[in-house]
Design an enzyme around this catalytic site. Structure first.
Site, short mmCIF file in Angstrom:
data_model
loop_
_atom_site.label_atom_id
_atom_site.label_comp_id
_atom_site.label_asym_id
_atom_site.label_seq_id
_atom_site.Cartn_x
_atom_site.Cartn_y
_atom_site.Cartn_z
N HIS A 189 -3.65 -4.29 7.96
CA HIS A 189 -3.73 -3.12 8.84
C HIS A 189 -2.82 -3.29 10.04
CE1 HIS A 189 -5.10 0.66 10.41
NE2 HIS A 189 -5.75 0.83 9.28
N HIS A 242 -5.64 3.71 -1.61
CA HIS A 242 -6.95 4.10 -1.08
C HIS A 242 -7.25 5.54 -1.50
CE1 HIS A 242 -9.60 4.42 2.83
NE2 HIS A 242 -10.26 4.75 1.74
N GLU A 254 -11.16 -9.09 3.47
CA GLU A 254 -9.87 -8.74 4.07
C GLU A 254 -10.12 -8.56 5.56
OE1 GLU A 254 -7.24 -6.04 2.06
OE2 GLU A 254 -6.45 -5.30 3.96
N THR A 266 -8.17 3.77 8.64
CA THR A 266 -9.40 2.99 8.65
C THR A 266 -9.50 2.25 9.98
OG1 THR A 266 -8.93 2.70 6.30
CG2 THR A 266 -10.77 1.44 7.19
N ARG A 283 -6.98 12.94 1.01
CA ARG A 283 -5.87 13.38 1.88
C ARG A 283 -4.53 12.83 1.45
NH1 ARG A 283 -7.30 10.19 7.42
NH2 ARG A 283 -9.27 11.25 7.08
N GLU A 324 -8.77 0.64 -3.00
CA GLU A 324 -9.52 0.73 -1.75
C GLU A 324 -10.44 1.92 -1.82
OE1 GLU A 324 -7.72 1.00 2.10
OE2 GLU A 324 -6.34 -0.59 1.53
N ARG A 378 -9.28 8.25 -0.81
CA ARG A 378 -10.25 8.66 0.22
C ARG A 378 -11.12 9.79 -0.31
NH1 ARG A 378 -8.79 6.58 5.62
NH2 ARG A 378 -10.49 7.86 6.34
N ASN A 433 0.86 -1.19 0.00
CA ASN A 433 0.00 0.00 0.00
C ASN A 433 0.90 1.24 0.00
OD1 ASN A 433 -1.37 2.27 1.15
ND2 ASN A 433 -3.03 0.94 1.79
N HIS A 451 1.03 6.30 1.76
CA HIS A 451 1.77 7.28 2.55
C HIS A 451 2.94 7.92 1.81
CE1 HIS A 451 -1.05 6.92 5.62
NE2 HIS A 451 -0.82 5.64 5.82
N1 PXP Z 1 -5.87 -2.90 4.26
C1 PXP Z 1 -6.82 -1.93 4.32
C2 PXP Z 1 -8.20 -2.27 3.88
C3 PXP Z 1 -6.49 -0.63 4.75
O1 PXP Z 1 -7.43 0.32 4.81
C4 PXP Z 1 -5.14 -0.35 5.07
C5 PXP Z 1 -4.76 1.05 5.46
O2 PXP Z 1 -4.94 1.91 4.41
C6 PXP Z 1 -4.21 -1.39 4.98
C7 PXP Z 1 -4.60 -2.64 4.60
C8 PXP Z 1 -2.77 -1.15 5.28
O3 PXP Z 1 -2.64 -0.81 6.63
P1 PXP Z 1 -1.23 -0.26 7.14
O4 PXP Z 1 -0.99 1.01 6.39
O5 PXP Z 1 -1.46 -0.05 8.60
O6 PXP Z 1 -0.22 -1.32 6.83
#
Ligand code: PXP
Length: 254
Positions: A197, A43, A154, A104, A49, A73, A45, A7, A10
């Site tokens: 997550h 994602h 998930e 999330t 952001r 996402e 959003r 992901n 960030h």
């Molecule tokens: N899976 C989903 C559905 C999420 O919303 C997120 C966070 O955006 C992640 C995985 C990844 O989480 P993390 O950034 O804490 O590794």
């Protein structure tokens, strides 16, 4: 083999902190794919952001070119469904979204939102997207996900990772049991099981050892580690831990 989805949200957070175009999430995605990521997650959003609409277009093109899946996402809104229908991602992961949250924070309530989620799922499936619902490992939510027409769930690992990091071993063990039972139930009901997550090096192994889980989606920790060791090296270490967890489980059950 357990898949690793990276992901890259960030990277966009850092870019947006300066309101500039650097660093580019698509460049991070390219690097992640070159370093062996099995897919990219982003994602979009509602408040934009981090990831932007333009990022989604670039990521869609990149993943198509590289023949790797993009996991889009999104909140369950008409706007997001419309964007996904245009982008036609390999997968769409429906998540709950609240503007005031930092990330999330919980799973989707598939029971409460049954009609809305089933409708979005059906629309997304018309363009071939594999629909995944981001839920807590709760049997009621898992059964409701099947009813809603999802192909994937998930499982939210945030509470497990928080408890483990805070050193609350009993709480972590109880949540891990729920994740294990949830993964087994979901697989029995014909769903593909993903998890994500809050995962880091310290928490990945117990999650990766759950045999029904096919994919982990990891963002914040990998992008954070990339600052210190680079993204390929951070991914490589995560992958080693994931594979070791699977191997140790196989050996233990042989
Ligand atoms: N899976 C989903 C559905 C999420 O919303 C997120 C966070 O955006 C992640 C995985 C990844 O989480 P993390 O950034 O804490 O590794």
């Amino acid at each position: 083999m357990l898949r690793l989805g990276v992901n890259i949200d960030h990277v966009a957070t850092i870019r947006n902190a300066r309101g500039s175009s650097y660093p580019e999430p698509v460049r991070a995605a390219e690097l992640a794919l070159a370093a062996g990521a099995d897919g990219i997650t982003a994602h979009l959003r509602e408040d934009r952001r981090h990831i932007s609409d333009a990022d989604i277009a670039l990521l869609t093109d990149l993943c198509l070119k590289r023949g790797k899946p993009l996991n889009f996402e999104m909140a369950v809104t008409d706007e997001m469904v419309g964007i996904a229908l245009q982008a036609r991602p390999h997968a769409a992961c429906l998540v709950p979204e609240r503007r005031e949250e930092v990330t999330t924070e919980g799973g989707l309530d598939v029971v409460k939102g049954a009609n809305r989620i089933a409708d979005a799922t059906a629309r997304l499936r018309t363009v071939g997207a594999r629909v995944s619902l981001f839920i807590e490992a709760d049997p009621v939510q898992i059964r409701a996900s099947v009813e809603a027409g999802a192909q994937v769930v998930e499982l939210h690992t945030g509470a497990y990772c928080d408890a483990a990091r805070e050193g609350d071993a009993d709480k972590a063990a109880a949540i891990l049991e729920r994740l294990k039972a949830g993964a087994a139930l979901a697989a029995d009901l014909g769903l593909e099981v993903h998890a994500g997550h809050g995962i880091d090096y310290a928490t990945v192994k117990p999650i990766a050892a759950i045999p029904q889980i096919a994919e982990l989606n990891i963002g914040h920790f990998l992008i954070g580690e990339a600052i210190f060791v680079g993204l390929p090296q951070a991914m490589q270490r995560m992958r080693i831990l994931m594979d070791a967890a699977r191997l140790e489980r196989l050996e233990a059950t042989a």
